[in-house]
Each structure stands twice: as structure tokens, then as C-alpha cells.
Scaffold this motif. Structure first.
Motif, PDB file in Angstrom:
ATOM      1  N   THR A   1     -20.809  35.772  -1.121  1.00  0.00           N
ATOM      2  CA  THR A   1     -20.717  34.344  -1.351  1.00  0.00           C
ATOM      3  C   THR A   1     -19.308  33.877  -1.076  1.00  0.00           C
ATOM      4  O   THR A   1     -18.371  34.652  -0.977  1.00  0.00           O
ATOM      5  CB  THR A   1     -21.052  34.000  -2.815  1.00  0.00           C
TER       6      THR A   1
ATOM      7  N   GLN B   1     -17.552  32.387  -3.138  1.00  0.00           N
ATOM      8  CA  GLN B   1     -16.768  32.538  -4.349  1.00  0.00           C
ATOM      9  C   GLN B   1     -16.111  33.916  -4.432  1.00  0.00           C
ATOM     10  O   GLN B   1     -15.104  34.089  -5.082  1.00  0.00           O
ATOM     11  CB  GLN B   1     -17.654  32.329  -5.587  1.00  0.00           C
TER      12      GLN B   1
ATOM     13  N   TYR C   1     -13.864  26.570  -7.348  1.00  0.00           N
ATOM     14  CA  TYR C   1     -14.680  26.048  -6.260  1.00  0.00           C
ATOM     15  C   TYR C   1     -15.643  24.990  -6.794  1.00  0.00           C
ATOM     16  O   TYR C   1     -16.055  25.023  -7.952  1.00  0.00           O
ATOM     17  CB  TYR C   1     -15.450  27.164  -5.544  1.00  0.00           C
TER      18      TYR C   1
ATOM     19  N   ASN D   1     -18.946  23.254  -7.525  1.00  0.00           N
ATOM     20  CA  ASN D   1     -20.283  23.787  -7.772  1.00  0.00           C
ATOM     21  C   ASN D   1     -21.172  22.650  -8.281  1.00  0.00           C
ATOM     22  O   ASN D   1     -20.840  21.989  -9.262  1.00  0.00           O
ATOM     23  CB  ASN D   1     -20.181  24.921  -8.801  1.00  0.00           C
TER      24      ASN D   1
ATOM     25  N   ASP E   1     -18.893  24.014  -2.697  1.00  0.00           N
ATOM     26  CA  ASP E   1     -18.277  25.328  -2.448  1.00  0.00           C
ATOM     27  C   ASP E   1     -16.830  25.238  -1.963  1.00  0.00           C
ATOM     28  O   ASP E   1     -16.203  26.271  -1.692  1.00  0.00           O
ATOM     29  CB  ASP E   1     -19.076  26.163  -1.439  1.00  0.00           C
TER      30      ASP E   1
END
Length: 257
Positions: free
Chosen positions: A97, A99, A173, A175, A218
Motif C-alpha cells: 500500500t 502507507q 496520509y 484517508n 492517500d
């Protein structure tokens, strides 16, 4: 030595080699600090002992292998082979991902809260070195970094009314997985690991900003905001009014309790 090995049972030699390889993989993860992608740092000593024990088991399995046999149950090596494959080929196990980017990557949280070079109406410069990590009641200021991120959010969530009006600085990030979010609201999050990779989940705080819907999902950002509260299913929850925001480099790795 080679002749002696040839006289030993092949299945035991293969098992010994696999045990040794698994032990080396575990120790390598510890030495390179990549084990934090799989388990919480508080398990480092246990993982170290497990790696040493597995390596020793492999060596002893080879050394004490019985004479050659001709009937083998090869499927018995699957329980040893499977974790080796998962560790040697991390994309199978590590979440792919935005993240948590990169295989085994963990970068330092730079805490770059200097907005002086950004096109923002009110220019401020923040001396990071002088900042107290976490919650500073004397300055009415909250600074989240990788070390205090989880604990600070939990503390704020327990008594959010105590921190109304505090300045908050954090990096994370964007979200929008929370389906209760309204227009121009978003969550700034980090990925948290409590025990191991099986329980990885995002943790963050709800934000509001004028034109907040224009911020890409993101996207990594650093924000300065003011703490307020909102009613969330009958209880108060921290709610951040974003005053300044800028793009940020991803902080790779997890945060831990």
C-alpha cells in the motif's frame, strides 16, 4: 565431510538446511531492522531467541542425521518451507500500500513542520528542536511523531475536551475510509501495528478544511490545526480544524502502542 554427508538421510539434511535458512532469515530481519514490518518491536528479544534456536536446530539436524533411508515423506518439509518463502518474498506478506512503501523500508519521521516556504497566507516558522514531543500543556501544543503517535491519539481521545484550542502538528496520509465523513472532512492517518502484521490498521484523527475535498486520497500531508471536538455516536471525539497544510514525504513503517 562430503562423503559423510552423502551417507546421511537426505530428508534430514534438507530439513536441517531449511531450518538453518529460516534461522538466518529471522536473524537478518533483526539485524536490518526489517522485522518491524512483521511484528511489534517489543517482540525483538523473543524473535532473536527464536532465530538462534532455529539456526541451532538446523545445524544439529544435519549433524545428527541418521543413515541414508530410501522412503521419505517430503510433504513434511512444507511447514518449514512456507515461512521461508513468506520472508524471502516480502510482497506476499507485507501490505503493498501507499502507507507502507518499499520492502522492509522504515524511514525516520522528520517532523518538518516548517511552513515558512509555502504559499500560505500567514507565514510561520517552527523550531522543531525546541518542541516537546506529544502533549505540552504549558505551550498548549500537540506534536505527533512516530514515537508518540499512538499514545498521543489515545490520550486525546480519552479526554478530548481538555485539549480544545491546542495547536496540533502531525504528518500522515489522507484517508477517507470512514463513511461518516461529511463534505470537506478527511482523516489524517498512519498504519498502526499492535502485535503483528495480522492486526495492522489505520489510526488517525478527523480533520476539516475549507476545500478539503480537493485533497487527494492517500496523499501524504503535514498539517497545522486547532483542536476542537465533535459528537460521535454520543461521545466527544477530537476534531481538527486545519489551518495550514502542505505535501509531505511518506514516513515508511508502522506506529506502535
Amino acid at each position: 565431510m562430503l562423503i559423510e554427508l552423502k551417507s546421511k538421510d537426505l530428508l534430514c539434511l534438507v530439513k536441517g538446511a531449511l531450518y538453518s535458512t529460516l534461522g538466518i532469515c529471522i536473524l537478518y530481519l533483526i539485524v536490518t531492522n526489517q522485522y518491524k514490518l512483521y511484528v511489534s518491536p517489543r517482540y525483538e528479544l523473543f524473535l532473536l531467541l527464536a532465530g538462534i534456536a532455529t539456526l541451532c536446530m538446523g545445524i544439529l539436524t544435519i549433524a545428527w542425521a541418521p543413515p541414508k533411508q530410501y522412503k521419505h515423506i517430503w510433504k513434511s518439509i512444507i511447514p518449514i518451507l512456507l515461512p521461508i518463502v513468506l520472508l524471502v518474498v516480502p510482497p506476499i506478506l507485507v501490505p503493498n500500500t501507499i502507507q507502507v512503501q518499499g520492502v522492509g523500508a522504515v524511514t525516520e519521521d522528520r517532523n518538518d513542520f516548517n511552513f515558512s516556504q509555502d504559499d500560505i497566507s500567514e507565514v510561520i516558522t517552527i523550531n522543531n528542536a525546541a518542541k516537546e514531543p506529544g502533549i505540552s500543556k504549558s505551550k498548549k501544543e500537540i506534536v505527533l511523531n512516530s514515537d508518540n503517535y499512538y499514545q498521543t491519539i489515545i490520550t486525546m481521545g480519552s479526554h478530548p475536551e481538555e485539549y480544545i484550542g491546542y495547536k496540533l502538528y502531525m504528518t500522515g496520509y489522507v484517508n477517507r475510509d470512514d463513511n461518516t465523513l461529511k463534505a470537506n472532512e478527511f482523516t489524517v492517518s498512519r498504519m498502526a501495528m499492535s502485535c503483528c502484521i495480522a492486526d495492522v490498521a489505520p489510526i488517525g484523527m478527523t480533520m476539516h478544511k475549507d476545500n478539503g475535498d480537493t485533497i487527494s486520497n492517500d496523499e501524504w500531508v503535514t498539517i497545522e490545526g486547532s483542536v476542537s471536538t465533535r459528537n460521535f455516536h454520543g461521545r466527544q471525539q477530537p476534531y481538527i480544524e486545519v489551518q495550514k497544510i502542505k505535501n509531505a514525504e511518506p514516513v515508511l513503517g508502522y506506529v506502535y502502542p
